[in-house]
Design a protein around this motif. Structure first.
Motif, mmCIF file in Angstrom:
data_model
loop_
_atom_site.group_PDB
_atom_site.id
_atom_site.type_symbol
_atom_site.label_atom_id
_atom_site.label_comp_id
_atom_site.label_asym_id
_atom_site.label_seq_id
_atom_site.Cartn_x
_atom_site.Cartn_y
_atom_site.Cartn_z
ATOM 1 N N ALA A 18 0.829 -1.206 0.000
ATOM 2 C CA ALA A 18 0.000 0.000 0.000
ATOM 3 C C ALA A 18 0.864 1.258 0.000
ATOM 4 O O ALA A 18 0.581 2.223 -0.731
ATOM 5 N N LEU A 19 1.929 1.253 0.793
ATOM 6 C CA LEU A 19 2.825 2.421 0.851
ATOM 7 C C LEU A 19 3.553 2.619 -0.471
ATOM 8 O O LEU A 19 3.702 3.752 -0.954
ATOM 9 N N ALA A 20 4.015 1.516 -1.077
ATOM 10 C CA ALA A 20 4.719 1.616 -2.358
ATOM 11 C C ALA A 20 3.782 2.116 -3.450
ATOM 12 O O ALA A 20 4.166 2.944 -4.286
ATOM 13 N N LEU A 24 4.102 5.597 -5.582
ATOM 14 C CA LEU A 24 4.106 5.566 -7.049
ATOM 15 C C LEU A 24 3.056 6.532 -7.620
ATOM 16 O O LEU A 24 3.354 7.356 -8.502
ATOM 17 N N LEU A 25 1.853 6.441 -7.102
ATOM 18 C CA LEU A 25 0.773 7.274 -7.634
ATOM 19 C C LEU A 25 0.992 8.753 -7.309
ATOM 20 O O LEU A 25 0.674 9.633 -8.131
ATOM 21 N N ASN A 26 1.539 9.051 -6.130
ATOM 22 C CA ASN A 26 1.835 10.450 -5.791
ATOM 23 C C ASN A 26 2.814 11.064 -6.769
ATOM 24 O O ASN A 26 2.723 12.248 -7.116
ATOM 25 N N HIS A 60 0.430 -10.433 -8.142
ATOM 26 C CA HIS A 60 0.184 -10.795 -6.746
ATOM 27 C C HIS A 60 -1.116 -10.163 -6.258
ATOM 28 O O HIS A 60 -1.428 -9.010 -6.569
ATOM 29 N N PRO A 61 -1.913 -10.908 -5.482
ATOM 30 C CA PRO A 61 -3.203 -10.380 -5.016
ATOM 31 C C PRO A 61 -3.094 -9.085 -4.213
ATOM 32 O O PRO A 61 -4.019 -8.269 -4.229
ATOM 33 N N GLU A 62 -1.976 -8.872 -3.516
ATOM 34 C CA GLU A 62 -1.848 -7.638 -2.742
ATOM 35 C C GLU A 62 -1.692 -6.408 -3.643
ATOM 36 O O GLU A 62 -2.055 -5.300 -3.240
ATOM 37 N N ILE A 63 -1.195 -6.591 -4.850
ATOM 38 C CA ILE A 63 -1.146 -5.487 -5.817
ATOM 39 C C ILE A 63 -2.566 -5.131 -6.233
ATOM 40 O O ILE A 63 -2.924 -3.947 -6.336
ATOM 41 N N VAL A 64 -3.373 -6.150 -6.457
ATOM 42 C CA VAL A 64 -4.774 -5.937 -6.817
ATOM 43 C C VAL A 64 -5.511 -5.241 -5.671
ATOM 44 O O VAL A 64 -6.267 -4.290 -5.881
ATOM 45 N N ILE A 68 -7.398 -1.630 -5.822
ATOM 46 C CA ILE A 68 -8.824 -1.570 -5.499
ATOM 47 C C ILE A 68 -9.086 -0.442 -4.512
ATOM 48 O O ILE A 68 -9.997 0.384 -4.677
ATOM 49 N N ARG A 69 -8.269 -0.386 -3.470
ATOM 50 C CA ARG A 69 -8.466 0.626 -2.431
ATOM 51 C C ARG A 69 -8.165 2.030 -2.941
ATOM 52 O O ARG A 69 -8.821 3.001 -2.547
#
Length: 373
Positions: A18-20, A24-26, A60-64, A68-69
């Motif tokens: 989530a932090l990475a 990235l998006l910022n 990886h599901p955590e990327i998804v 999503i969030r």
């Protein structure tokens, strides 16, 4: 100038990812630059096959989960979908962990079944695509790819990931029609222009090297990559993996059409911007497509290409025969047998073999050419 972000992420821990993703998006202006309240957003992960996440075959599901969030945080409505190379969307998603994430995050998982015809008159290679109907039922698409080597295209990232918007066996027709890597790459370039994802993210925390996209080895890289221009993202990804990015078939085609910036013109930012690695390459990466006249290559195909060979560890599952585009494989005496007169060297058999029983053997002339370098 195109911007590509590379952020560090050492594990698939939920918070670390989530932090990475946030970093990235910022760097790209935040998720609100891409998603507006009320947008229906198709998240397209790589779900080649239902395999556990630690095999590094699928996103990886955590990327998804992280994306999503992010989409929800921007007021968007995320949906997840893909058309796996083997088995149904539901079965693949269950085995690779993405179904569990969708259920936990209360997000719909869409099986790509219904199709829609999409004309593309300006295509350089393809003038019409038949895609999953979900594509026209959403407002935005985000590609959530996996950083892997690829036996046919050299590497697979954000752009190649879009091939999964073709439903099931429809993919096979393109292998039949486009036997040359340059032509297949041209199809992928056209496809990216049709779908127009607003964002490309590549999961490189653990990638795949060697005989990708299915039977390679996991490679710890500890990064996420992302950007608006998928060709630029994949070009940087290839460079990070140790390739000459501009020589990859998709990159070369996109550059020839002025759809991709040169590597020197890409702004690379983020906590992982200086990371460079060396991924083991697939044996058949080198292509003679553009080095010899097509009739010569066709005539000497057995000698000028790496041909798939069935090893003794074949488990006679029949998957290669069922998915071979030119129907060049038959099951005989509990083993797959290849008719090399029909084989088009698409390497789908190697890509989908669950036993890693399809090996690549260089032809005599190809061996001689490589020795002479």
């Amino acid at each position: 100038m195109s911007k590509v972000v590379i952020t560090k992420a050492d594990t698939y821990d939920e918070q670390a990812v989530a932090l990475a993703m946030h970093e990235l998006l910022n760097q790209l202006g935040g998720i609100s630059k891409f998603i507006k309240p009320g947008d229906k957003v198709l998240l397209k992960p790589n779900m080649l096959e239902g395999l556990p996440p630690d095999k590094a075959v699928t996103t990886h599901p955590e990327i998804v989960r992280a994306m999503i969030r992010q989409v929800k945080g921007a007021g968007g409505i995320p949906l997840v979908g893909d058309s796996p190379g083997v088995s149904s969307t539901l079965k693949a998603a269950e085995k690779c962990g993405i179904l569990r994430v969708c259920q936990h995050e209360d997000v719909e998982l869409i099986p790509f079944i219904d199709k829609v015809e999409v004309p593309f008159a300006q295509g350089s290679t393809v003038k019409k695509f038949v895609l999953a109907k979900a594509y026209i039922q959403v407002d935005k698409v985000i590609s959530l790819a996996k950083m892997k080597t690829h036996s046919f295209m050299g590497v697979t990232g954000g752009v190649k990931n879009l091939f999964g918007l073709m439903v099931g066996t429809d993919k096979a027709q393109f292998h039949l029609r486009m036997k040359k890597r340059s032509d297949f790459a041209g199809m992928l370039v056209d496809l990216a222009q049709v779908i127009k994802p607003v964002l490309y993210i590549v999961d490189g925390i653990v990638g795949m090297e060697g005989h990708g996209p299915r039977n390679g080895k996991p490679k710890q890289a500890n990064i996420l990559l992302g950007g608006r221009n998928g060709f630029a993202v994949d070009l940087v990804m290839a460079e990070v993996m140790g390739y000459k990015g501009e020589t990859m078939p998709v990159a070369a085609k996109a550059l020839s059409l002025d759809l991709s910036p040169r590597m020197k013109d890409i702004e690379i930012v983020g906590s992982g911007s200086n990371i460079r690695l060396e991924f083991a390459k697939p044996r058949n990466l080198e292509s003679l497509d553009n080095k010899l006249p097509a009739p010569v290559v066709d005539f000497f195909q057995n000698q000028l290409t790496a041909k798939p060979v069935i090893a003794d560890c074949c488990i006679a599952c029949g998957r290669c025969a069922a998915h071979c585009p030119p129907e060049a494989i038959k099951m005989m005496d509990n083993k797959a047998v290849i008719d090399y007169k029909k084989c088009i060297r698409c390497y789908c058999c190697q890509e989908l073999c669950p036993a890693d029983a399809v090996k690549l053997q260089n032809g005599l002339l190809l061996k001689m050419i490589r020795r002479g370098k």
